[in-house]
Scaffold this active site. Structure first.
Site, PDB file in Angstrom:
ATOM      1  N   ARG A 178      32.358  77.572  47.876  1.00  2.07           N
ATOM      2  CA  ARG A 178      31.637  77.963  46.645  1.00  2.07           C
ATOM      3  C   ARG A 178      31.007  79.344  46.747  1.00  2.07           C
ATOM      4  NH1 ARG A 178      34.429  74.634  45.694  1.00  2.07           N
ATOM      5  NH2 ARG A 178      34.047  72.530  44.938  1.00  2.07           N
ATOM      6  N   SER A 227      27.532  70.524  39.378  1.00  2.00           N
ATOM      7  CA  SER A 227      26.846  70.275  40.660  1.00  2.00           C
ATOM      8  C   SER A 227      25.733  71.294  40.834  1.00  2.00           C
ATOM      9  CB  SER A 227      27.826  70.394  41.822  1.00  2.00           C
ATOM     10  OG  SER A 227      28.729  69.331  41.769  1.00  2.00           O
ATOM     11  N   GLU A 297      23.702  75.714  43.950  1.00  4.14           N
ATOM     12  CA  GLU A 297      25.057  76.187  43.611  1.00  4.14           C
ATOM     13  C   GLU A 297      24.996  76.871  42.245  1.00  4.14           C
ATOM     14  OE1 GLU A 297      28.347  73.444  44.196  1.00  4.14           O
ATOM     15  OE2 GLU A 297      29.406  74.271  42.466  1.00  4.14           O
TER      16      GLU A 297
HETATM   17  C1  LIG Z   1      30.614  69.027  33.823  1.00  2.00           C
HETATM   18  C2  LIG Z   1      30.838  70.084  34.874  1.00  2.00           C
HETATM   19  C3  LIG Z   1      31.712  69.826  35.917  1.00  2.00           C
HETATM   20  C4  LIG Z   1      31.940  70.800  36.902  1.00  2.00           C
HETATM   21  N1  LIG Z   1      32.814  70.522  37.924  1.00  2.00           N
HETATM   22  C5  LIG Z   1      33.082  71.476  38.842  1.00  2.00           C
HETATM   23  C6  LIG Z   1      34.013  71.234  39.901  1.00  2.00           C
HETATM   24  O1  LIG Z   1      34.610  70.191  40.021  1.00  2.00           O
HETATM   25  N2  LIG Z   1      34.246  72.218  40.802  1.00  2.00           N
HETATM   26  C7  LIG Z   1      33.620  73.431  40.713  1.00  2.00           C
HETATM   27  O2  LIG Z   1      33.884  74.303  41.564  1.00  2.00           O
HETATM   28  N3  LIG Z   1      32.720  73.683  39.738  1.00  2.00           N
HETATM   29  C8  LIG Z   1      32.442  72.749  38.809  1.00  2.00           C
HETATM   30  N4  LIG Z   1      31.534  73.008  37.812  1.00  2.00           N
HETATM   31  C9  LIG Z   1      30.821  74.300  37.805  1.00  2.00           C
HETATM   32  C10 LIG Z   1      31.494  75.421  36.999  1.00  2.00           C
HETATM   33  O3  LIG Z   1      32.367  74.893  36.007  1.00  2.00           O
HETATM   34  C11 LIG Z   1      32.266  76.387  37.902  1.00  2.00           C
HETATM   35  O4  LIG Z   1      31.406  77.011  38.829  1.00  2.00           O
HETATM   36  C12 LIG Z   1      32.986  77.467  37.093  1.00  2.00           C
HETATM   37  O5  LIG Z   1      33.862  78.167  37.957  1.00  2.00           O
HETATM   38  C13 LIG Z   1      32.028  78.455  36.425  1.00  2.00           C
HETATM   39  O6  LIG Z   1      32.765  79.217  35.502  1.00  2.00           O
HETATM   40  P1  LIG Z   1      32.044  79.830  34.200  1.00  2.00           P
HETATM   41  O7  LIG Z   1      33.064  80.598  33.456  1.00  2.00           O
HETATM   42  O8  LIG Z   1      31.335  78.791  33.448  1.00  2.00           O
HETATM   43  O9  LIG Z   1      31.018  80.825  34.890  1.00  2.00           O
HETATM   44  P2  LIG Z   1      29.439  81.000  34.608  1.00  2.00           P
HETATM   45  O10 LIG Z   1      28.750  79.698  34.791  1.00  2.00           O
HETATM   46  O11 LIG Z   1      29.247  81.686  33.310  1.00  2.00           O
HETATM   47  O12 LIG Z   1      29.066  81.966  35.796  1.00  2.00           O
HETATM   48  C14 LIG Z   1      29.076  81.485  37.130  1.00  2.00           C
HETATM   49  C15 LIG Z   1      29.130  82.664  38.093  1.00  2.00           C
HETATM   50  O13 LIG Z   1      30.387  83.310  37.961  1.00  2.00           O
HETATM   51  C16 LIG Z   1      30.191  84.711  37.704  1.00  2.00           C
HETATM   52  N5  LIG Z   1      31.284  85.165  36.831  1.00  2.00           N
HETATM   53  C17 LIG Z   1      31.741  84.612  35.686  1.00  2.00           C
HETATM   54  N6  LIG Z   1      32.761  85.341  35.199  1.00  2.00           N
HETATM   55  C18 LIG Z   1      32.949  86.375  36.060  1.00  2.00           C
HETATM   56  C19 LIG Z   1      33.857  87.486  36.113  1.00  2.00           C
HETATM   57  N7  LIG Z   1      34.770  87.693  35.164  1.00  2.00           N
HETATM   58  N8  LIG Z   1      33.746  88.353  37.151  1.00  2.00           N
HETATM   59  C20 LIG Z   1      32.819  88.168  38.119  1.00  2.00           C
HETATM   60  N9  LIG Z   1      31.938  87.149  38.129  1.00  2.00           N
HETATM   61  C21 LIG Z   1      32.013  86.254  37.110  1.00  2.00           C
HETATM   62  C22 LIG Z   1      28.832  84.805  37.025  1.00  2.00           C
HETATM   63  O14 LIG Z   1      28.277  86.091  37.192  1.00  2.00           O
HETATM   64  C23 LIG Z   1      28.073  83.724  37.787  1.00  2.00           C
HETATM   65  O15 LIG Z   1      27.626  84.252  39.025  1.00  2.00           O
HETATM   66  C24 LIG Z   1      31.278  72.050  36.826  1.00  2.00           C
HETATM   67  C25 LIG Z   1      30.408  72.306  35.752  1.00  2.00           C
HETATM   68  C26 LIG Z   1      30.185  71.343  34.784  1.00  2.00           C
HETATM   69  C27 LIG Z   1      29.254  71.649  33.644  1.00  2.00           C
END
Ligand SMILES: Cc1cc2nc3c(=O)[nH]c(=O)nc-3n(C[C@H](O)[C@H](O)[C@H](O)COP(=O)(O)OP(=O)(O)OC[C@H]3O[C@@H](n4cnc5c(N)ncnc54)[C@H](O)[C@@H]3O)c2cc1C
Length: 308
Positions: A178, A227, A297
């Site tokens: 992560r 998480s 996380e």
């Molecule tokens: C119901 C639920 C289930 C989930 N299950 C999982 C799972 O099974 N496994 C898992 O790993 N995660 C899980 N997550 C967490 C989340 O979905 C992941 O971490 C996902 O990758 C975040 O993507 P996001 O677009 O929402 O990023 P955001 O939440 O908007 O941002 C997260 C981070 O990514 C960075 N970021 C976003 N876009 C970019 C970009 N283009 N360039 C550089 N940095 C960037 C942001 O600056 C921030 O630091 C879950 C979340 C929820 C709500």
């Protein structure tokens, strides 16, 4: 306390081709549905627009990129500086020879998983269950069911804070659990993913399994950030939280999920401060009962509300 002044900040920034807005609400752009505004919110038209804007943005202005906010807690006082959200200009997905997929980073993980299914490309099914964008997956090394982004990433494109372009290999991303060790100011714009030859029916079955497992074990229809804490080596955060007696524990409408103890839920009307306090209370209680320190996380950004 620092006051946001979006109009004043806007006047210091170049005029992009994309959309730019002062004092833009962020709560509805996150899964938790909490938090204050971005001082300025910028949605670049494309990679060149993003690079031009960053080149022209004075160095003292903080910049933060968000995806769809599924791993994000925005504090109640909002986010100083420029928040960047990638949109349509980063939404293309194409197939390349050798079971490879090239995708913009605004594309939802689930869309890439479906695209892989349509092209009989295996190995990317795990993306079906992660509700973020490819940009978020690259930065978080998103993963599920034994696979993570590091296992499938061949190459990523990024723009740095000064607007310069970079192409990174998998090794350059310095992935650990992560975590991505690429410079923090890098905004990922595109990824090349390596899949494998697959059978459409097998992939479809695996994707349905992922969906069913998710629905049974996670509050996926709630206002949550997924998480909350990373799993400490050799432990599961949800178990440590459960053992500390915190299943269902709440601070106002901010609650530990009954279904999955490592998920915090906004039951309606919670503030970011309440959610963060709930998280910090969990960390203290888990430390007391198990001696183990939990690491967030979820990314927390911005400043507390005035007077908080
Ligand atoms: C119901 C639920 C289930 C989930 N299950 C999982 C799972 O099974 N496994 C898992 O790993 N995660 C899980 N997550 C967490 C989340 O979905 C992941 O971490 C996902 O990758 C975040 O993507 P996001 O677009 O929402 O990023 P955001 O939440 O908007 O941002 C997260 C981070 O990514 C960075 N970021 C976003 N876009 C970019 C970009 N283009 N360039 C550089 N940095 C960037 C942001 O600056 C921030 O630091 C879950 C979340 C929820 C709500």
């Amino acid at each position: 306390m620092m006051a946001l002044n979006g109009e004043k900040l806007l006047a210091r920034l170049p005029k992009p081709r994309g959309r730019i807005e002062a004092n833009a609400p962020l709560a509805d752009l996150t899964w938790f549905r909490v938090g204050g505004p971005a001082e300025v919110l910028f949605t670049p038209a494309d990679e060149a627009d993003l690079a031009e804007m960053l080149k022209g943005t004075p160095e003292d202005i903080p910049v933060y990129v968000i995806g769809v906010g599924s791993n994000l807690l925005v504090r109640d006082g909002g986010v100083p500086g420029m928040v960047i959200r990638l949109g349509k200009g980063f939404g293309e997905v194409t197939v390349e020879p050798g079971h490879r997929i090239r995708t913009g980073t605004a594309v939802p993980d689930v869309r890439v998983a479906r695209f892989a299914l349509d092209h009989s490309i295996g190995g990317l099914t795990f993306l079906r269950g992660i509700p973020g964008t490819i940009g978020g997956a690259l930065r978080m090394n998103g993963g599920a069911y034994g696979r993570e982004t590091k296992d499938v990433l061949l190459e990523a494109r990024a723009v740095d804070r000064r607007g310069s372009l970079h192409v990174l290999s998998n090794t350059d991303m310095q992935y650990t659990y992560r975590h991505c060790g690429a410079p923090e100011d890098f905004i990922f714009t595109q990824a090349l993913l390596q899949g494998e030859a697959g059978d459409k029916e097998d992939i479809a079955r695996a994707m349905n399994d992922v969906t069913e497992r998710r629905e049974a074990t996670q509050p996926i229809k709630s206002r949550t950030g997924g998480s909350t804490f990373k799993n400490p080596p050799g432990h599961k955060s949800w178990q440590l939280i459960d053992q500390a007696g915190l299943r269902g524990f709440s601070i106002g409408p901010a609650k530990v999920s009954e279904l999955h103890c490592n998920f915090l839920i906004n039951e309606g009307g919670a503030t970011a401060a309440q959610i963060e306090e709930l998280g910090e209370t969990i960390r203290q209680r888990v430390k007391k009962t198990s001696g183990i320190e939990l690491d967030w996380e979820i990314k927390r950004i911005g400043i507390p509300a005035e007077g908080a």
